[in-house]
Enzyme design. Structure first.
Site, PDB file in Angstrom:
ATOM      1  N   GLU A 268     -60.604 104.335 -64.090  1.00 28.73           N
ATOM      2  CA  GLU A 268     -60.023 105.077 -65.202  1.00 28.73           C
ATOM      3  C   GLU A 268     -58.542 105.290 -64.945  1.00 28.73           C
ATOM      4  OE1 GLU A 268     -61.771 108.792 -66.321  1.00 28.73           O
ATOM      5  OE2 GLU A 268     -63.828 108.011 -66.295  1.00 28.73           O
TER       6      GLU A 268
ATOM      7  N   GLU B 179     -67.059 110.643 -61.176  1.00 23.93           N
ATOM      8  CA  GLU B 179     -66.396 111.873 -60.749  1.00 23.93           C
ATOM      9  C   GLU B 179     -67.367 112.980 -60.330  1.00 23.93           C
ATOM     10  OE1 GLU B 179     -63.681 112.889 -63.900  1.00 23.93           O
ATOM     11  OE2 GLU B 179     -62.475 111.090 -63.605  1.00 23.93           O
TER      12      GLU B 179
END
Length: 331
Positions: free
Chosen positions: A265, A158
């Site tokens: 995720e 991220e």
């Protein structure tokens, strides 16, 4: 069983014309193991107090459930205490030990650099942290693990950068460093804006689709949570009827570009609506296994306690989310 059959049929209907659901599970199905990247504000931190690698039994438990891949979070700063310096032997050794344990069990490992596009808090590309520093780090990691075919390289979790174009160029340098070191391991690339699946095609797709890999082993990793704002901060979830809408745009982008994807995720709470949504996710991914190579649920590990999404068993008892996921682990 009626509900599961319905979900599978609905997923087939969502495929583009001319494509049929493969009817098989993803190649890779597993879990994130967090702990080694804990206390990121404490560098290097104290092992066993600020952070931990997976405890004995983690691999055995999840392999027993049918999972075959682990995404393990690590910190760049702990692996490489100085930019363009040597890798830390103690932290690297613990990572090697975990990979060896997973390998003995027949599982793969994704090394997930969980730094959000930063080194010691400074975004890559911002003085003094350069793309050359990032390339050097991954070149050293490729040298360390290039001989381990069960290891995949997750370039960065991220990344918090403002430009997908800039992030593309940074990742391209890392890919070239890895391949220059002779490593053929699969490389998972990520996107800005929390690497979200629901808007990847518009936010990251135009820039990242041009990434080049001499080894032709790139996988596009995305993340997606199914609470109201996709942040992964709530135990409540959107209705299952809305779940596919968060994944379908990325699926379409993968087919359009010819790339492969990985859901690195995702997680849900323990209530019935969330568990129904999780079942919908599993069904949809299985129906689109031609472009989705696999998934790793978020998360497990020894330090989660009663975290709302955890898969870590409690006193030997499975979490409710595991009962749903096991439908997609036994194929």
């Amino acid at each position: 069983m009626r509900m599961l059959t319905y979900l599978r049929c609905a997923a087939v209907l969502l495929l583009p014309a001319g494509l049929s659901a493969p009817g098989v599970a993803q190649e890779y199905r597993g879990v994130n193991l967090a702990g080694a990247a804990y206390s990121s504000n404490k560098i290097p931190g104290r092992y066993g107090y600020d952070y931990l690698f997976p405890k004995p039994g983690e691999v055995e438990y999840f392999r027993g459930k049918g999972m075959n891949i682990f995404r393990i979070s690590v910190l760049w700063e702990r692996l490489q205490p100085a930019r363009q310096g040597a890798l830390d032997p103690a932290y690297l050794g613990r990572l090697r030990d975990f990979i060896a344990e997973a390998s003995r069990s027949g599982a793969k490992v994704i090394i997930d650099v969980h730094d959000y596009g930063r080194y010691r808090g400074v975004p890559i590309g911002t003085d003094p942290v350069t793309s050359a520093d990032f390339r050097d780090f991954w070149t050293r990691m490729a040298t360390a693990f290039g001989g381990s075919p069960g290891v995949m390289f997750g370039l960065m979790n991220e990344p918090q950068l403002h430009s997908a174009d800039a992030w593309r160029d940074i990742q391209q340098q890392a890919i070239l460093g890895i391949r220059g070191a002779g490593a053929k391991n699969p490389v998972l690339v990520s996107g800005i804006a929390w690497d979200a699946a629901h808007n990847f095609a518009t936010v990251n797709g135009p820039a990242l689709q041009s990434l080049q890999d001499p080894a032709h082993a790139l996988v596009y990793e995305v993340h997606e949570y199914f609470d109201g704002d996709s942040s992964g901060r709530s135990p409540d979830c959107i209705p299952q009827s809305q779940v596919v809408g968060r994944l379908a745009p990325f699926t379409a982008w993968l087919r359009q570009t010819g790339h492969k994807g990985f859901l690195g995720e995702f997680g849900v709470g323990r209530n019935d609506i969330c568990l129904q949504g999780l079942d919908r996710v599993g069904s949809y991914l299985a129906a689109n296994a031609d472009v989705w190579t696999g998934w790793t649920y978020w998360a497990a590990g020894p330090l989660w306690g009663e975290y709302m999404y955890t898969l870590e068993p409690k006193n030997g008892t499975d979490r409710p989310q595991m009962a749903v996921l096991q439908k997609y682990l036994s194929r």
